[in-house]
Design a protein around this motif. Structure first.
Motif, mmCIF file in Angstrom:
data_model
loop_
_atom_site.group_PDB
_atom_site.id
_atom_site.type_symbol
_atom_site.label_atom_id
_atom_site.label_comp_id
_atom_site.label_asym_id
_atom_site.label_seq_id
_atom_site.Cartn_x
_atom_site.Cartn_y
_atom_site.Cartn_z
ATOM 1 N N PRO A 135 36.793 43.322 48.432
ATOM 2 C CA PRO A 135 35.804 42.279 48.730
ATOM 3 C C PRO A 135 35.000 41.812 47.515
ATOM 4 O O PRO A 135 34.483 40.708 47.511
ATOM 5 C CB PRO A 135 34.879 42.926 49.759
ATOM 6 C CG PRO A 135 35.586 44.114 50.272
ATOM 7 C CD PRO A 135 36.607 44.505 49.258
ATOM 8 N N VAL A 136 34.894 42.654 46.493
ATOM 9 C CA VAL A 136 34.187 42.272 45.272
ATOM 10 C C VAL A 136 35.080 42.595 44.084
ATOM 11 O O VAL A 136 36.023 43.372 44.193
ATOM 12 C CB VAL A 136 32.828 43.004 45.140
ATOM 13 C CG1 VAL A 136 31.865 42.572 46.219
ATOM 14 C CG2 VAL A 136 33.012 44.500 45.168
ATOM 15 N N ASP A 137 34.780 42.006 42.935
ATOM 16 C CA ASP A 137 35.606 42.225 41.751
ATOM 17 C C ASP A 137 35.240 43.483 40.973
ATOM 18 O O ASP A 137 35.957 43.870 40.059
ATOM 19 C CB ASP A 137 35.523 41.026 40.809
ATOM 20 C CG ASP A 137 36.371 39.868 41.292
ATOM 21 O OD1 ASP A 137 37.284 40.085 42.111
ATOM 22 O OD2 ASP A 137 36.125 38.731 40.843
ATOM 23 N N ALA A 138 34.119 44.100 41.310
ATOM 24 C CA ALA A 138 33.714 45.309 40.602
ATOM 25 C C ALA A 138 33.136 46.301 41.608
ATOM 26 O O ALA A 138 32.555 45.900 42.615
ATOM 27 C CB ALA A 138 32.679 44.982 39.528
ATOM 28 N N VAL A 139 33.329 47.589 41.315
ATOM 29 C CA VAL A 139 32.778 48.642 42.172
ATOM 30 C C VAL A 139 32.112 49.692 41.294
ATOM 31 O O VAL A 139 32.490 49.893 40.134
ATOM 32 C CB VAL A 139 33.856 49.314 43.059
ATOM 33 C CG1 VAL A 139 34.404 48.352 44.083
ATOM 34 C CG2 VAL A 139 34.974 49.913 42.230
ATOM 35 N N PHE A 152 35.454 46.871 36.557
ATOM 36 C CA PHE A 152 35.949 45.521 36.836
ATOM 37 C C PHE A 152 37.404 45.611 37.284
ATOM 38 O O PHE A 152 38.318 45.842 36.491
ATOM 39 C CB PHE A 152 35.793 44.652 35.592
ATOM 40 C CG PHE A 152 36.121 43.207 35.821
ATOM 41 C CD1 PHE A 152 35.462 42.464 36.779
ATOM 42 C CD2 PHE A 152 37.099 42.583 35.060
ATOM 43 C CE1 PHE A 152 35.762 41.125 36.977
ATOM 44 C CE2 PHE A 152 37.402 41.245 35.256
ATOM 45 C CZ PHE A 152 36.738 40.520 36.217
ATOM 46 N N LEU A 153 37.631 45.489 38.585
ATOM 47 C CA LEU A 153 38.947 45.721 39.191
ATOM 48 C C LEU A 153 40.046 44.761 38.735
ATOM 49 O O LEU A 153 41.170 45.205 38.482
ATOM 50 C CB LEU A 153 38.825 45.711 40.712
ATOM 51 C CG LEU A 153 37.917 46.799 41.302
ATOM 52 C CD1 LEU A 153 37.776 46.609 42.802
ATOM 53 C CD2 LEU A 153 38.436 48.171 40.965
ATOM 54 N N PRO A 154 39.797 43.438 38.623
ATOM 55 C CA PRO A 154 40.894 42.559 38.196
ATOM 56 C C PRO A 154 41.474 42.935 36.827
ATOM 57 O O PRO A 154 42.687 42.910 36.635
ATOM 58 C CB PRO A 154 40.254 41.171 38.167
ATOM 59 C CG PRO A 154 39.144 41.254 39.161
ATOM 60 C CD PRO A 154 38.613 42.666 39.023
ATOM 61 N N GLU A 155 40.631 43.324 35.898
ATOM 62 C CA GLU A 155 41.124 43.705 34.572
ATOM 63 C C GLU A 155 41.857 45.043 34.633
ATOM 64 O O GLU A 155 42.901 45.216 33.997
ATOM 65 C CB GLU A 155 39.977 43.771 33.572
ATOM 66 C CG GLU A 155 40.402 44.175 32.182
ATOM 67 C CD GLU A 155 41.415 43.249 31.524
ATOM 68 O OE1 GLU A 155 42.049 43.675 30.545
ATOM 69 O OE2 GLU A 155 41.596 42.104 31.986
ATOM 70 N N PHE A 156 41.335 45.990 35.407
ATOM 71 C CA PHE A 156 42.018 47.271 35.565
ATOM 72 C C PHE A 156 43.407 47.048 36.174
ATOM 73 O O PHE A 156 44.407 47.582 35.686
ATOM 74 C CB PHE A 156 41.194 48.219 36.447
ATOM 75 C CG PHE A 156 41.888 49.518 36.705
ATOM 76 C CD1 PHE A 156 41.857 50.533 35.765
ATOM 77 C CD2 PHE A 156 42.592 49.724 37.886
ATOM 78 C CE1 PHE A 156 42.518 51.738 35.991
ATOM 79 C CE2 PHE A 156 43.251 50.920 38.121
ATOM 80 C CZ PHE A 156 43.207 51.929 37.171
#
Length: 89
Positions: free
Chosen positions: A11-15, A60-64
């Protein structure tokens, strides 16, 4: 490149790093060490105008996910596709 790849969205781009540790099945202390060693893409959260330099580190999930995809796709084909032999493919 994997043609049928479907990205799993959060739901969000970072956790928060503790949530990230839970997501990848690692102890939070291990993820904290990875952050301290600059091995994860983080977004530092700080209180605006606050006196403390301390804050929270969010991953930052998209970059990971991009880096994990690249790491997988850049492996030699024999290693990358070895698991398919177990399926008889």
């Amino acid at each position: 490149m994997i043609e049928s790849f479907q990205e799993i969205k959060h739901p969000v781009d970072a956790v928060h790093y503790v949530k990230f540790a839970e997501m990848i099945g690692k102890p939070a202390t291990a993820v904290k060490t990875m952050i301290d060693d600059n091995k994860l893409p983080i977004i530092p959260w700080r209180v605006p105008g606050g006196k403390s330099k301390k804050g929270e580190n969010w991953v930052f999930l998209p970059e990971f996910n991009r880096a994990m995809r690249d790491a997988f796709e850049n492996r030699p084909k024999e290693q990358r596709d070895a698991w398919l032999l177990w399926l008889g493919l």
